[in-house]
Design a protein around this motif. Structure first.
Motif, PDB file in Angstrom:
ATOM      1  N   VAL A 109       1.230  -1.189   0.021  1.00 29.23           N
ATOM      2  CA  VAL A 109      -0.152  -0.138  -0.156  1.00 29.23           C
ATOM      3  C   VAL A 109       0.816   1.370  -0.026  1.00 29.23           C
ATOM      4  O   VAL A 109       1.950   1.398   0.335  1.00 29.23           O
ATOM      5  N   ARG A 112      -3.856   6.553   1.577  1.00 24.77           N
ATOM      6  CA  ARG A 112      -4.809   5.957   2.617  1.00 24.77           C
ATOM      7  C   ARG A 112      -6.551   5.364   1.730  1.00 24.77           C
ATOM      8  O   ARG A 112      -6.821   4.409   2.668  1.00 24.77           O
ATOM      9  N   VAL A 115      -5.818   1.937   1.657  1.00 16.98           N
ATOM     10  CA  VAL A 115      -5.957   1.399   2.845  1.00 16.98           C
ATOM     11  C   VAL A 115      -7.533   1.182   3.666  1.00 16.98           C
ATOM     12  O   VAL A 115      -8.032   0.499   3.925  1.00 16.98           O
ATOM     13  N   SER A 116      -8.421   2.358   3.582  1.00 16.23           N
ATOM     14  CA  SER A 116      -9.651   2.145   3.735  1.00 16.23           C
ATOM     15  C   SER A 116     -10.897   1.856   2.832  1.00 16.23           C
ATOM     16  O   SER A 116     -11.576   0.526   3.381  1.00 16.23           O
ATOM     17  N   SER A 119      -9.777  -1.910   4.402  1.00 13.26           N
ATOM     18  CA  SER A 119     -10.680  -1.920   5.722  1.00 13.26           C
ATOM     19  C   SER A 119     -11.720  -2.096   5.602  1.00 13.26           C
ATOM     20  O   SER A 119     -12.010  -3.358   6.261  1.00 13.26           O
ATOM     21  N   VAL A 131      -0.932  -5.432   5.308  1.00 12.69           N
ATOM     22  CA  VAL A 131      -0.300  -4.591   4.129  1.00 12.69           C
ATOM     23  C   VAL A 131       0.807  -4.498   4.391  1.00 12.69           C
ATOM     24  O   VAL A 131       1.449  -4.120   6.071  1.00 12.69           O
ATOM     25  N   ILE A 133       3.778  -0.987   3.570  1.00 11.63           N
ATOM     26  CA  ILE A 133       3.420   0.478   3.311  1.00 11.63           C
ATOM     27  C   ILE A 133       5.058   0.764   2.690  1.00 11.63           C
ATOM     28  O   ILE A 133       6.067   0.159   2.636  1.00 11.63           O
ATOM     29  N   ILE A 157      -2.770   3.342   8.912  1.00 15.45           N
ATOM     30  CA  ILE A 157      -3.042   1.628   9.458  1.00 15.45           C
ATOM     31  C   ILE A 157      -3.505   1.926  10.689  1.00 15.45           C
ATOM     32  O   ILE A 157      -4.139   0.072  10.708  1.00 15.45           O
ATOM     33  N   VAL A 163      -7.692  -4.257   9.584  1.00 18.84           N
ATOM     34  CA  VAL A 163      -6.083  -3.937   8.413  1.00 18.84           C
ATOM     35  C   VAL A 163      -4.771  -4.012   9.663  1.00 18.84           C
ATOM     36  O   VAL A 163      -5.649  -4.034  10.717  1.00 18.84           O
ATOM     37  N   ARG A 164      -3.950  -4.687   9.304  1.00 25.29           N
ATOM     38  CA  ARG A 164      -2.905  -5.063   9.994  1.00 25.29           C
ATOM     39  C   ARG A 164      -1.747  -4.661   9.257  1.00 25.29           C
ATOM     40  O   ARG A 164      -1.189  -4.769   7.892  1.00 25.29           O
ATOM     41  N   LEU A 165      -0.707  -3.557   9.638  1.00 27.46           N
ATOM     42  CA  LEU A 165       0.705  -3.351   9.736  1.00 27.46           C
ATOM     43  C   LEU A 165       1.937  -4.126   9.349  1.00 27.46           C
ATOM     44  O   LEU A 165       2.189  -4.436  10.698  1.00 27.46           O
TER      45      LEU A 165
END
Length: 370
Positions: A109, A112, A115-116, A119, A131, A133, A157, A163-165
């Protein structure tokens, strides 16, 4: 020369099994020595059978460029897949959720909105979407520059549901254009430092960064040390190599893939015509740098003789040497300039061993660029 792999019609994609296995083993040892995971980029070969060889040798999962590739690889036994690219669109997000329910999956990703959307599509899923970055370190393509905006995305995030970084990743693709090995090493080190720096910026905000993933074939092969803090490398072309990578390492002995072609015409004393054109080789060239590739493919065993011009169905080799050494019906092997798009031109590759065709491997991800 006429009988070269006579059971195969031309043009055809050949892969030397012994060289492939040696390339796989050498890169795995490189990763092991550095204490990092190897997650090879399979967009090079697009072939689940080759991916299985890499995993069997010790690779900790695979990388793909597209969701379509990930779907095919998962259908064929790959259970840990990273899509090292951004995807967007409701159809893709729905497919992403469906695939994540079947295999361990993560995706890149760099904004935003993406990501949204992820999610939203993962609402109610048993596990959040993993995800990473993307950090832009010099290739000037996708990804975020290290700095405040990247940190803000990490915070976004961390606060987003579903969602998990998992970490961060970068691709030092600009090392292909380095003028020499010293500059390649400098590019590689700077790219790693910027990626590691981005990880530290995020961690300073109390957000964990587990995976720090980097990688490009020329930088890994000739660019020097992998820095402490990097957890994973993602080279791809190394498994088959090509004329560009052979130029970078200074030898074509590691080039496992060739396109088999037939001499179909000798219209003049200084022009030989092969039955392999753009549709068999692509028109790819790379000007300058350590991966510089003049012409449109290197004739294996002909001391630097290259294809001078391509048409859709014709490859032209110029010079008296070619005319004197080649006869109508002779078969030659061409080392492609860029193996990744070349593989995507073929339904199958022929594994060759000891001068014979030993197996056929379907290129099941061919065309799976959606």
């Amino acid at each position: 020369m006429k009988d070269l792999y006579s059971s195969v019609d031309t043009p055809a994609l050949l892969v030397d099994r012994a060289i492939v296995l040696r390339n796989i083993d050498n890169m795995q040892k490189r990763a092991d020595r550095a204490g990092v995971a190897l997650r090879p980029h399979t967009k090079t070969h697009r072939t689940p059978a080759i991916a299985a060889m890499q995993v069997k040798a010790g690779a900790q999962g695979i990388t793909v460029a597209k969701l379509g590739e990930a779907e095919v690889m998962a259908e064929n036994g790959m259970d840990d897949i990273f899509i090292a690219n951004e995807i967007y669109g409701d159809l893709k997000f729905a497919r992403l959720r469906n695939l994540a329910a079947k295999t361990r999956l993560s995706v890149g990703v760099d904004n935003r909105e993406q990501v949204s959307a992820i999610s939203r599509f993962f609402e109610g899923a048993p596990e959040p979407a993993d995800v990473l970055i993307e950090v832009e370190t010099g290739e000037v393509r996708s990804g975020m520059l290290p700095g405040p905006e990247l940190v803000e995305l990490a915070k976004f995030i961390a606060a987003a549901p579903n969602v998990r970084l998992k970490g961060i990743f970068s691709h030092e693709g600009h090392t292909y254009g380095a003028k020499d090995r010293e500059q390649c090493a400098a590019f590689f080190r700077k790219a790693q430092e910027e990626t590691l720096g981005a990880a530290e910026m995020i961690r300073a905000e109390g957000i964990p960064v587990g995976t720090v993933s980097i990688g490009a074939t020329p930088s890994i092969l000739v660019g020097g040390d992998i820095l402490p803090g990097v957890t994973e490398i993602r080279p791809g072309t190394y498994v088959l190599m090509d004329a560009a990578q052979g130029a970078a390492v200074g030898s074509y002995d590691t080039c496992a893939a060739t396109v088999l072609a037939t001499v179909m015409s000798k219209p003049t004393a200084d022009r030989v015509v092969l039955d392999a054109g753009v549709k068999a080789l692509t028109a790819f060239t790379r000007e300058g740098g350590i991966c510089g590739t003049p012409g449109h493919g290197l004739l294996k065993g002909f001391d630097g003789l290259r294809i001078g011009k391509l048409y859709d169905e014709h490859g032209l080799v110029y010079g008296k040497e070619a005319n004197e050494r080649l006869s109508l019906g002779d078969r030659v092997e061409i080392i492609p300039n860029h193996i990744c798009p070349t593989c995507n031109l073929y339904d199958r590759m022929y594994l060759v061993e000891d001068g014979r065709v030993a197996d056929e491997l379907p290129i099941l991800c061919r065309g799976k660029s959606q």
